[in-house]
Scaffold this active site. Structure first.
Site, PDB file in Angstrom:
ATOM      1  N   ASP A  24       0.856  -1.176   0.000  1.00 47.56           N
ATOM      2  CA  ASP A  24       0.000   0.000   0.000  1.00 47.56           C
ATOM      3  C   ASP A  24       0.898   1.233   0.000  1.00 47.56           C
ATOM      4  OD1 ASP A  24      -2.255   1.582   0.047  1.00 47.56           O
ATOM      5  OD2 ASP A  24      -3.202   0.527   1.711  1.00 47.56           O
ATOM      6  N   GLU A  63     -10.212   6.854   4.565  1.00 43.36           N
ATOM      7  CA  GLU A  63      -9.119   6.288   5.359  1.00 43.36           C
ATOM      8  C   GLU A  63      -9.043   6.922   6.750  1.00 43.36           C
ATOM      9  OE1 GLU A  63      -5.543   5.147   3.327  1.00 43.36           O
ATOM     10  OE2 GLU A  63      -6.476   5.421   1.376  1.00 43.36           O
TER      11      GLU A  63
END
Length: 886
Positions: free
Chosen positions: A355, A558
């Site tokens: 990521d 997020e």
């Protein structure tokens, strides 16, 4: 004004931790804090062991792991002799430099077509808020042109000596959400409430087609997190708190994206899928994004790994490693999870991608160097900054020195090539010449929007329906209120054109329908009347028959969405006041609640006659009106069929309430949801009444820190860029990761995590500014009364030769500035420090803290280079202010 010395930001770290986290890009704040903890787990604590009680050979924090917990999966498309021969033949021709280039995934902001030609990267990505030509309104033709240019450069062997097609990866998490005009489906939390895997597969197939139109090969979906704490900012990316739903949905969406049988698998109608994030991201302590999951290994499998069982058995070709840790060990550097469990035991033979600079959070690593991640089993570095070049060079050097084995590199590259060969990338024409490429009529086409509207209808959950107010007659006089009623960006949530889903207008969603527009169309078609009044005002002589109030959370993505408890609009109950005003006027109220998670809304429930959890429905707001209103003849068009896939909390502090808990006591249980048929069904769940208990938590909650900018702008503020040249004032919302006017340039960059800081350059030609502003005045009097400071992290990149002001404005002609140039001049260049301004400095200049329009404006008329992050109101800290006023 008296000034005391600026206090540079410090951390209580051990010497080892200081060395480890010397680069701010190398460790997150969480990692910096954990580094000081002698009990935190380091890569060395994920240790090999030959103990007979530990047959799989690893211990984590002194506890033996048990590989037998994990299943040996039957995974399709494996062990194809012709594919493996092609992989081996190609690998044998490659140099080390060519192999490492396959493992590097840069971002389109940070590479050029010529970089691709020179290095031959195995893949590249566009992050949220990044577009071809850095143009938010890039057309499909622009996307195709970039895809084709990158592909052609990767196939040009004139510089790098080899022709291997590159792959473009994108976050298409609820449709092709980065592209203007695409169909945006409900976010996963809404789809989970639909309990309809076949529909999910259809949605995935549509998403694949719209992605293929723009020449992209690969999507970073599905997210298969099983959420345990609803404070987590990614809760809406989870389908359910129940692993069974996540497992079935993962299988369905992977088949929809990639194709579900051998003939259709990764055909020219499909894209490569990514099951993410491995592993346990939905179970971190406190719901902390990128935090620590301390579940047992058995729970890690039983709860958090079921989506991988579903996705891998459907043939998912890639898996994304997670930012989070498991018992303190960062997953990007955990060989037990990435290699022993995922690849060896479960049999995954595709590749593992990292990521966003996640490798840099592994202990001892930075964004520019991380052999630990490669050795642990990471196959592709996602390195979306300028760090890609030193990472490429350091990885090559580490192989040559023996720090990374050649065998590990060959394994990683074999996996990458295997996926490319299975996807037919060596045979497919260039992106501009593929069957779906350029067929722009497929992006947002009517049949796709029909499916999205069906998904909206099936995702709605009816929580309350007193006196059977719903369904409504379309012949009624309807008042539509609330700030989400005619706001497509708000109803779509995060990951909608921009990463955070902010800084969008309705015009940014061509072809989409707001919730109000759907209501107006339904009502006008039957002779009724719908009036939009955001603040709920109406002419007393024309009193409405009913009010539909659409309200809820502002968009986020997020960690920017992490919260500390589940109370909705804590300390500022604007929407509750609107509901109560309408109730007091004798108008029946239907609440349509927009949210990315269940929230404590008891007061709002009590003030509503009917209450609908609409989640984040996406671009097809008309799906809501199709359920709320009958046909003209009174027949029900569509009943409520959605059922809660997340339990609803009974208090603001009930952050973890999950079905099958031993002490399970939610306000509304998993599976709850009313329907119109309930009025004829005596065994239906009891309808919530206005006697629903409402405690006084709001009044008694202790004032906490209030982030204004932390990783990103916090609601309700928006960031603007502007200039003052003579009598001319120009100002515009910041809608891109890089934005300029004649005076100011602002750019996002990574300080600790993805795009959590802003770099601002003033060129000195006129007065320029960057400002946080809201649409309505905010009451911040409690922060003034609690002796707070306006705190910010700052880094100076140039000498300070002109005033630099931090200002506030309030409703009316009300503004104040504090010059911080003296404090900035005292700082070392390119060093992060904390600066705290006593709020009394603003009150003394006449700021009314009960009506704040802008809590932060950074301005200068000089040539100044400055960066900032973490702008926070901090109570009870005025005595420690860097800038204080009498």
């Amino acid at each position: 004004m008296s000034v005391i010395a600026l206090r540079p930001k410090t951390f209580s770290l051990s010497l080892l931790a200081v060395l480890t986290c010397a680069s701010l890009s190398g460790c997150s704040k969480t990692e910096q804090i954990k580094a000081a903890d002698s009990q935190s787990v380091k890569p060395s604590d994920v240790a090999a062991s030959s103990s007979p009680n530990n047959p799989n050979g690893y211990s984590i924090n002194g506890k033996s792991t048990d590989i037998n917990i994990w299943p040996q999966l039957t995974i399709p498309h494996k062990n194809q002799e012709d594919v493996e021969k092609r992989v081996a033949d190609l690998l044998a021709k490659m140099t080390l430099e060519q192999k490492v280039a396959q493992m590097i995934q840069p971002e389109i902001r940070d590479i050029t077509v010529e970089d691709m030609r020179k290095y031959g990267f195995g893949s590249y990505l566009n992050g949220g808020g990044s577009y071809p030509n850095q143009d938010k309104h890039a057309t499909p033709a622009d996307w195709i042109a970039l895809a084709d240019a990158m592909y052609q450069a990767s196939m040009d062997d004139s510089l790098d000596g080899i022709s291997i097609p590159t792959m473009w990866g994108t976050d298409a998490v609820h449709g092709h959400n980065n592209v203007i005009g695409a169909t945006l489906f409900p976010h996963n939390i809404g789809l989970g409430a639909a309990h309809h895997p076949e529909l999910i597969q259809q949605i995935a197939a549509i998403t694949a087609k719209e992605v293929m139109v723009t020449g992209i090969d690969w999507v970073f979906a599905p997210t298969v997190a099983v959420v345990r704490d609803d404070r987590w900012g990614r809760t809406y990316e989870g389908y359910s708190e129940d692993p069974a739903i996540v497992k079935s949905y993962s299988h369905a969406i992977v088949e929809g994206l990639q194709g579900g049988n051998d003939k259709d698998f990764l055909s020219d109608q499909h894209v490569i899928a990514t099951v993410k994030h491995f592993l346990g991201d939905g179970g971190t302590e406190g719901g902390d994004d990128q935090g620590d999951n301390i579940a047992s290994e058995q729970a890690l499998f039983d709860i958090h790994a079921q989506g991988y069982v579903g996705g891998l058995t459907a043939g998912a070709q890639t898996v994304m490693a997670s930012f989070n840790s498991w018992h303190g060990a960062k997953n990007h550097g955990n060989p037990y999870l990435l290699t022993d469990v995922l690849k060896t035991r479960m049999g995954f033979d595709g590749f593992v991608v990292g990521d966003w600079n996640g490798h840099g959070q592994v202990e001892g690593c930075s964004n520019e160097s991380c052999p630990q991640a490669v050795n642990a089993g990471l196959d592709v570095f996602m390195v979306p900054t300028a760090a890609w070049k030193p990472l490429y060079e350091s990885t090559i050097a580490q192989v040559k020195s023996g720090l990374i084995s050649q065998a590990r590199i060959d394994d990683a590259v074999s996996r990458i090539l295997r996926v490319k060969i299975r996807a037919g990338l060596f045979e497919k024409p260039s992106p501009a010449n593929r069957p779906l490429s350029g067929k722009t009529e497929l992006i947002g086409q009517a049949s796709h929007r029909d499916v999205a509207r069906q998904a909206v209808r099936e995702s709605l959950v009816l929580l309350k329906n007193n006196q059977h107010l719903l369904p409504l007659s379309p012949k009624a006089k309807v008042l539509v209120a609330g700030d989400a009623a005619d706001n497509i960006g708000k109803q779509s949530g995060g990951w909608s054109i921009t990463w955070q889903g902010t800084d969008n207008q309705n015009a940014d969603f061509p072809g989409a329908t707001s919730i109000y527009a759907g209501i107006a169309k339904a009502v006008s078609a039957s002779g009724g009347n719908a009036v939009l009044s955001v603040d709920g005002q109406f002419d007393a002589a024309n009193k409405p028959d009913v009010a539909i109030v659409v309200f809820g959370e502002e968009p986020y993505a997020e960690g920017n969405g992490d919260i500390d408890n589940l109370e909705y609009q804590r300390g500022n109950k604007r929407d509750l006041a609107l509901l109560q005003k309408l109730k007091a006027a004798g108008v029946p109220v239907v609440s349509v609640f927009i949210s990315g998670r269940p929230l404590w809304v008891n007061p709002e429930l009590n003030a509503s006659d009917a209450f609908v959890a609409a989640w984040l429905p996406g671009t097809e707001g008309a799906g809501i009106s199709e359920v709320l209103f009958t046909q003209a003849n009174g027949d029900v068009q569509y009943d409520f069929t959605g059922k809660l896939s997340f339990s609803w909390p009974s208090s603001p502090q009930q952050n973890q309430v999950n079905v099958h808990d031993s002490d399970y006591s939610p306000l509304l249980p998993y599976g709850y949801g009313l329907s119109y048929a309930d009025k004829a069904n005596s065994t239906a769940p009891a309808i919530l009444s206005n006697s629903l208990s409402e405690d006084n938590f709001s009044e008694q909650v202790q004032l906490s820190q209030k982030p204004l900018f932390e990783r990103a702008v916090k609601a309700p503020w928006k960031m603007l860029i502007g200039s003052v040249e003579g009598d001319k004032v120009s100002m515009e919302p910041i809608a891109s990761s890089v934005q300029s006017n004649d005076v100011v340039t602002i750019k996002t960059f990574d300080k600790q995590v993805q795009e959590d800081a802003r770099h601002v350059s003033f060129n000195g030609k006129a007065l320029g500014f960057v400002s946080l502003q809201g649409n309505f005045p905010e009451d911040l009097r409690a922060y003034l009364a609690s002796k707070s400071v306006l705190s910010m992290q700052v880094k100076v990149g140039s000498s300070i030769k002109a005033p630099v002001n931090v200002g506030m404005t309030c409703e009316g002609d009300c503004r104040a500035n504090v010059d911080i140039s003296t404090q900035l001049s005292a700082l070392s260049l390119d060093t992060w420090s904390e600066l705290n301004i006593d709020l009394n400095c603003y009150q003394g200049q006449g700021i009314d803290f009960g009506k704040i329009i802008s809590p932060f404006t950074l301005s200068s008329s000089g040539a100044v280079d400055i960066s900032f992050s973490d702008i926070i109101l901090k109570p009870k800290t005025a005595s420690m202010a860097s800038v204080e006023c009498p």
